[in-house]
Design an enzyme around this catalytic site. Sequence first.
Site, PDB file in Angstrom:
ATOM      1  CD1 TRP A  64      -2.735  -8.241   2.359  1.00  0.00           C
ATOM      2  CD2 TRP A  64      -1.556  -8.822   4.172  1.00  0.00           C
ATOM      3  NE1 TRP A  64      -1.463  -8.581   1.945  1.00  0.00           N
ATOM      4  CE2 TRP A  64      -0.713  -8.944   3.032  1.00  0.00           C
ATOM      5  CE3 TRP A  64      -1.029  -9.139   5.424  1.00  0.00           C
ATOM      6  CZ2 TRP A  64       0.617  -9.361   3.121  1.00  0.00           C
ATOM      7  CZ3 TRP A  64       0.294  -9.556   5.510  1.00  0.00           C
ATOM      8  CH2 TRP A  64       1.102  -9.663   4.372  1.00  0.00           C
ATOM      9  CG  ASN A  65       0.868  -4.765   6.332  1.00  0.00           C
ATOM     10  OD1 ASN A  65      -0.070  -3.978   6.216  1.00  0.00           O
ATOM     11  ND2 ASN A  65       2.118  -4.428   6.108  1.00  0.00           N
ATOM     12  CB  ALA A 100      -6.550  -6.159   2.317  1.00  0.00           C
ATOM     13  N   GLY A 119      -0.203   0.303   0.340  1.00  0.00           N
ATOM     14  CA  GLY A 119      -0.047  -1.004  -0.287  1.00  0.00           C
ATOM     15  C   GLY A 119       1.215  -1.029  -1.121  1.00  0.00           C
ATOM     16  CB  SER A 120       2.362  -3.408  -3.632  1.00  0.00           C
ATOM     17  OG  SER A 120       1.267  -3.359  -4.526  1.00  0.00           O
ATOM     18  CD  GLU A 143       2.413   6.659   4.030  1.00  0.00           C
ATOM     19  OE1 GLU A 143       3.516   6.070   4.026  1.00  0.00           O
ATOM     20  OE2 GLU A 143       2.288   7.846   4.382  1.00  0.00           O
ATOM     21  NE  ARG A 185       5.366  -2.673  14.700  1.00  0.00           N
ATOM     22  CZ  ARG A 185       4.958  -1.712  13.875  1.00  0.00           C
ATOM     23  NH1 ARG A 185       5.715  -1.342  12.864  1.00  0.00           N
ATOM     24  NH2 ARG A 185       3.818  -1.085  14.081  1.00  0.00           N
ATOM     25  CB  CYS A 225       5.737  -0.917   4.534  1.00  0.00           C
ATOM     26  SG  CYS A 225       5.082   0.032   5.902  1.00  0.00           S
ATOM     27  CD  GLU A 236       7.705  -4.135   0.499  1.00  0.00           C
ATOM     28  OE1 GLU A 236       6.829  -4.208  -0.382  1.00  0.00           O
ATOM     29  OE2 GLU A 236       7.512  -3.616   1.604  1.00  0.00           O
ATOM     30  CB  SER A 258       5.328   2.836  13.556  1.00  0.00           C
ATOM     31  OG  SER A 258       5.860   2.174  12.442  1.00  0.00           O
ATOM     32  CD  GLU A 283      -1.448   7.064   5.918  1.00  0.00           C
ATOM     33  OE1 GLU A 283      -0.909   6.044   6.376  1.00  0.00           O
ATOM     34  OE2 GLU A 283      -2.516   7.058   5.291  1.00  0.00           O
TER      35      GLU A 283
HETATM   36  P1  NAP Z   1      -1.409  -4.557  -2.443  1.00  0.00           P
HETATM   37  O1  NAP Z   1      -1.493  -5.819  -3.199  1.00  0.00           O
HETATM   38  O2  NAP Z   1      -0.898  -3.359  -3.124  1.00  0.00           O
HETATM   39  O3  NAP Z   1      -2.873  -4.277  -1.898  1.00  0.00           O
HETATM   40  C1  NAP Z   1      -3.180  -3.199  -1.063  1.00  0.00           C
HETATM   41  C2  NAP Z   1      -4.641  -2.850  -1.230  1.00  0.00           C
HETATM   42  O4  NAP Z   1      -4.854  -2.383  -2.555  1.00  0.00           O
HETATM   43  C3  NAP Z   1      -5.588  -4.034  -1.031  1.00  0.00           C
HETATM   44  O5  NAP Z   1      -6.760  -3.570  -0.420  1.00  0.00           O
HETATM   45  C4  NAP Z   1      -5.841  -4.464  -2.464  1.00  0.00           C
HETATM   46  O6  NAP Z   1      -7.000  -5.206  -2.656  1.00  0.00           O
HETATM   47  C5  NAP Z   1      -5.920  -3.110  -3.131  1.00  0.00           C
HETATM   48  N1  NAP Z   1      -5.798  -3.141  -4.578  1.00  0.00           N
HETATM   49  C6  NAP Z   1      -5.059  -3.973  -5.355  1.00  0.00           C
HETATM   50  N2  NAP Z   1      -5.257  -3.691  -6.659  1.00  0.00           N
HETATM   51  C7  NAP Z   1      -6.123  -2.653  -6.710  1.00  0.00           C
HETATM   52  C8  NAP Z   1      -6.724  -1.910  -7.758  1.00  0.00           C
HETATM   53  N3  NAP Z   1      -6.477  -2.179  -9.043  1.00  0.00           N
HETATM   54  N4  NAP Z   1      -7.567  -0.913  -7.458  1.00  0.00           N
HETATM   55  C9  NAP Z   1      -7.839  -0.634  -6.158  1.00  0.00           C
HETATM   56  N5  NAP Z   1      -7.321  -1.308  -5.115  1.00  0.00           N
HETATM   57  C10 NAP Z   1      -6.466  -2.303  -5.386  1.00  0.00           C
HETATM   58  O7  NAP Z   1      -0.539  -4.714  -1.145  1.00  0.00           O
HETATM   59  P2  NAP Z   1      -0.646  -5.833  -0.013  1.00  0.00           P
HETATM   60  O8  NAP Z   1       0.012  -7.060  -0.516  1.00  0.00           O
HETATM   61  O9  NAP Z   1      -2.043  -5.950   0.514  1.00  0.00           O
HETATM   62  O10 NAP Z   1       0.200  -5.146   1.148  1.00  0.00           O
HETATM   63  C11 NAP Z   1       1.559  -5.220   1.180  1.00  0.00           C
HETATM   64  C12 NAP Z   1       2.198  -3.969   0.609  1.00  0.00           C
HETATM   65  O11 NAP Z   1       1.768  -2.838   1.325  1.00  0.00           O
HETATM   66  C13 NAP Z   1       3.700  -3.998   0.759  1.00  0.00           C
HETATM   67  O12 NAP Z   1       4.309  -3.534  -0.404  1.00  0.00           O
HETATM   68  C14 NAP Z   1       3.949  -3.034   1.915  1.00  0.00           C
HETATM   69  O13 NAP Z   1       5.226  -2.472   1.911  1.00  0.00           O
HETATM   70  C15 NAP Z   1       2.878  -2.047   1.700  1.00  0.00           C
HETATM   71  N6  NAP Z   1       2.615  -1.308   2.934  1.00  0.00           N
HETATM   72  C16 NAP Z   1       3.036  -0.017   3.006  1.00  0.00           C
HETATM   73  C17 NAP Z   1       2.840   0.707   4.160  1.00  0.00           C
HETATM   74  C18 NAP Z   1       3.291   2.125   4.244  1.00  0.00           C
HETATM   75  O14 NAP Z   1       2.794   2.830   5.108  1.00  0.00           O
HETATM   76  N7  NAP Z   1       4.210   2.601   3.419  1.00  0.00           N
HETATM   77  C19 NAP Z   1       2.190   0.126   5.247  1.00  0.00           C
HETATM   78  C20 NAP Z   1       1.777  -1.197   5.152  1.00  0.00           C
HETATM   79  C21 NAP Z   1       1.987  -1.894   3.971  1.00  0.00           C
HETATM   80  P3  NAP Z   1      -6.890  -6.662  -3.399  1.00  0.00           P
HETATM   81  O15 NAP Z   1      -6.023  -7.486  -2.527  1.00  0.00           O
HETATM   82  O16 NAP Z   1      -8.270  -7.135  -3.529  1.00  0.00           O
HETATM   83  O17 NAP Z   1      -6.253  -6.479  -4.729  1.00  0.00           O
END
Ligand code: NAP
Length: 479
Positions: free
Chosen positions: A151-152, A177, A229-230, A251, A279, A285, A382, A442, A459
């Site tokens: 979502w971020n 998300a 995501g996480s 990622e 930011r 992330c 984090e 980025s 990416e």
């Molecule tokens: P998240 O909880 O891991 O969720 C990310 C996405 O995964 C959401 O769409 C979520 O949907 C989905 N998801 C969760 N459980 C799943 C499952 N069992 N099967 C399939 N999809 C699933 O992360 P977030 O809280 O939204 O985002 C923050 C994290 O993203 C941080 O750790 C950040 O560092 C990371 N991030 C990384 C980057 C990068 O490029 N390295 C960039 C941006 C963010 P639901 O919410 O419905 O579970």
Amino acid sequence: MTDTPTQLFIGGAWADAADGATMPVDDPATGEILAHVADAGAKDAQRAEEAAVQAQEQWARTAPRVRSEILRRAYEIVVERTDELAHLMTAEMGKPLAEARGEAAYAAEFFRWFSEEAVRIDGGHGVLPDGRNRMLLSRRPVGPCLLITPWNFPLAMGTRKIGPAIAAGCTMILKPAPQTPLSSLALAAILKEAGLPDGVLNVVTTSRAGEVCEPLLRGGRIRKVSFTGSTNVGRLLLAQSADAVVRTSMELGGNAPFIVFEDADLDKAVDGAMVAKMRNMGEACTAANRFFVHSSVAEEFGRRLAERMGALVVGPGTRDGVDVGPLIDRVGRAKVEELVADAVERGARVLVGGRTPEGPGCFYPPTVLVDVASDSRLMDTEIFGPVAAILTFDDEDEVIRRANDTPWGLVGYVFTEGLDRALRVSERLEVGMVGLNTGLVSNPAAPFGGVKQSGLGREGGRVGIDEFLEYQYVAVPVR
Ligand code: NAP
């Protein structure tokens, strides 16, 4: 808002969830419900998969120039609609409008970049060393993909995956998300308008991520998952991808060190810290999570950073002059509060911020902590909020060891005026990206990604499209 689609996008058409389910999307600045969007279940995922699989062969045969021009047109539409898209992102995610406009530009740039890459997919031809065979080498789309975004950065995380997938000739299912589905649905409408054929992009908004994604990963027809995501969820998806040997790009989370040496230009370091920390309200992330500042300049750095952080205006992202919007939700804010309380319990001093304001919305003030103990929880979690945690160091080897003492390795920031030290420290940091005297790394033209538990693959940049391509080698005897 009124024109933003709220249904699933499958096979080029808008549709309700098969069981009629919907989910609310709310504004984190007020808690008000903005819209109800379709809440997909397993049946909808199957329909989206069928659409992506059906469209794959024809799409792979579509001329690269045609794919390129669809992306170029989509780039132009996103740029034209920057304001509209920015308002949508601010409404569902909370970031201030100026940042949302910046994200629209960043997101659009992935479409432009990959429109240029679509026509540069090369191959090879040559005689093999034994002289008996020739090699024809071509690159083909990996096949239907599942793209999962956080979502971020609601728009840019989508375009960073959709852009290279379209350029490579892959079809896809995007699962955004649940907090920020509207930006992804708006993007689907834009790509349709830009001429993307039916079934190439399908969007399933859902609050039932596991029910929707797991069967796709295990089913054998989806050939690739690209996830942002996480790290915990990434690990789960890697395990689910093992059955059908699905290709993966991950990622994941970060725990960025921000290192200020005694010879740093402190103006640059404080400017860099404001960007690397603030930011997206710290919900990035790439956000600096651990500030390591040489003990000889730590007090001055902390004082100047606290002054700048304390001057930021907190409020709803739509309001003029606001620098810091709300955090995504109450859970996200509670986590920040707990991390700050834990650091303070272990001896940290609060220079500015640190108190949750009364009233509606998920606001948290820009906060600077000094004298942070190394065993504080925020050192290996984090923060994902506007909190700068400062520790001190005295020696280069020591700070590199401490910076690398984490399972993550996405990005690191280094501030020094010494060229030798700058290069030496960059080389020794276990990270995929380094900001050298800058707080922003980025860029769509640069390969974004991490090492260790921050991810797999890259990416953007010249290599971004590789994640969506396979090699095929044809052996041809020399006669
Ligand atoms: P998240 O909880 O891991 O969720 C990310 C996405 O995964 C959401 O769409 C979520 O949907 C989905 N998801 C969760 N459980 C799943 C499952 N069992 N099967 C399939 N999809 C699933 O992360 P977030 O809280 O939204 O985002 C923050 C994290 O993203 C941080 O750790 C950040 O560092 C990371 N991030 C990384 C980057 C990068 O490029 N390295 C960039 C941006 C963010 P639901 O919410 O419905 O579970």
